[in-house]
Design an enzyme around this catalytic site. Structure first.
Site, PDB file in Angstrom:
ATOM      1  N   SER A 174       0.854  -1.195   0.000  1.00  0.00           N
ATOM      2  CA  SER A 174       0.000   0.000   0.000  1.00  0.00           C
ATOM      3  C   SER A 174       0.882   1.234   0.000  1.00  0.00           C
ATOM      4  O   SER A 174       2.003   1.212   0.536  1.00  0.00           O
ATOM      5  CB  SER A 174      -0.888   0.005   1.247  1.00  0.00           C
TER       6      SER A 174
ATOM      7  N   TYR B 153      -2.196  -0.542  10.155  1.00  0.00           N
ATOM      8  CA  TYR B 153      -2.228  -1.156   8.830  1.00  0.00           C
ATOM      9  C   TYR B 153      -1.024  -0.682   8.017  1.00  0.00           C
ATOM     10  O   TYR B 153      -0.326  -1.484   7.384  1.00  0.00           O
ATOM     11  CB  TYR B 153      -3.532  -0.784   8.123  1.00  0.00           C
TER      12      TYR B 153
END
Length: 240
Positions: A140, A163
């Site tokens: 990501s 995350y």
């Protein structure tokens, strides 16, 4: 025909990546923590005329499950060409590292980071048997330290701090594995699909899954053996 294993492939970007790679003529194993969900996904593709797929049960947080999946693959194929470590969880919000619970932090790392490590370790013997094997870690933009420290960093990224940290760790894993496996002709790269609408983000992403899967598919199909230890996005590279 390449053989490809995608973890977390029963839905979202993993499922769409499986669809596109199978349409390109590869045989794709749809890894799913729940076999019934994986079989449902495989049946959906077969109903659409895509027959070169199969469901396989694999829970990346459970070493016994990964070993059983490897044994099953051993009985069906001689080698594994591409491993796509896609399985991930978002964790609850808000994830400020100064106050997010340690149990929740460990839970997200268990799937997103440790899951990728142990899946890779267990699947490596199959990858080593392939002529041009690749490992792809689905990351990501939030895992980029350069982007996290940029003045243009979106303020809401703080809601995903845990995350993001797992993806930074995953990127580090990519670099370490690339260095370790370079002489074995195994490429290892990170790739981000971008902010794609899936249940991981309550479908708030601005990209459709068909778009998010594109850079993953491109990397899986790449014949460039010099590209390893890199971080890709749709359209080029990202800084670590």
């Amino acid at each position: 025909m390449r053989t490809i294993l995608i973890t977390g492939a029963n839905k979202g970007i993993g499922f769409e990546t499986a669809r596109q790679l199978a349409q390109l003529g590869n045989f794709v194993y749809l890894g799913s923590r729940d076999l019934a969900n994986g079989q449902k996904a495989a049946d959906q593709l077969k109903a659409a005329g895509i027959s070169n797929v199969a469901a396989i049960q694999i829970d990346v947080t459970d070493t016994d499950s990964i070993r059983k999946a490897k044994t099953e693959l051993d009985s069906q194929i001689g080698s594994l060409d591409v491993l796509i470590n896609n399985a991930a969880i978002a964790g609850g919000q808000i994830q400020h590292m100064a106050e997010y619970s340690m149990d929740d932090i460990r839970s997200v790392f268990e799937t997103n980071y440790f899951g990728a490590i142990q899946t890779t370790q267990i699947m490596l013997p199959l990858l080593r048997k392939a002529s041009a094997p690749s490992i792809i870690n689905v990351s990501s933009e939030t895992g980029s330290l350069t982007m996290q420290t940029s003045a243009e960093r979106p303020p809401n990224w703080s809601n995903f701090s845990t995350y993001a940290a797992t993806k930074t760790a995953l990127n580090a894993l990519t670099v370490m594995l690339a260095n370790e496996l370079r002489e074995q002709n195994i490429t290892v790269n990170s790739v981000t699909p971008g902010y794609t609408a899936t249940d991981l983000n309550q479908f708030k992403g601005f990209k459709h899954v068909s778009e998010g899967a594109v850079p993953i598919v491109k990397l899986a199909m790449s014949a460039d053996r010099t590209a390893t230890g890199k971080f890709f996005k749709d359209g080029g590279e990202l800084p670590w």
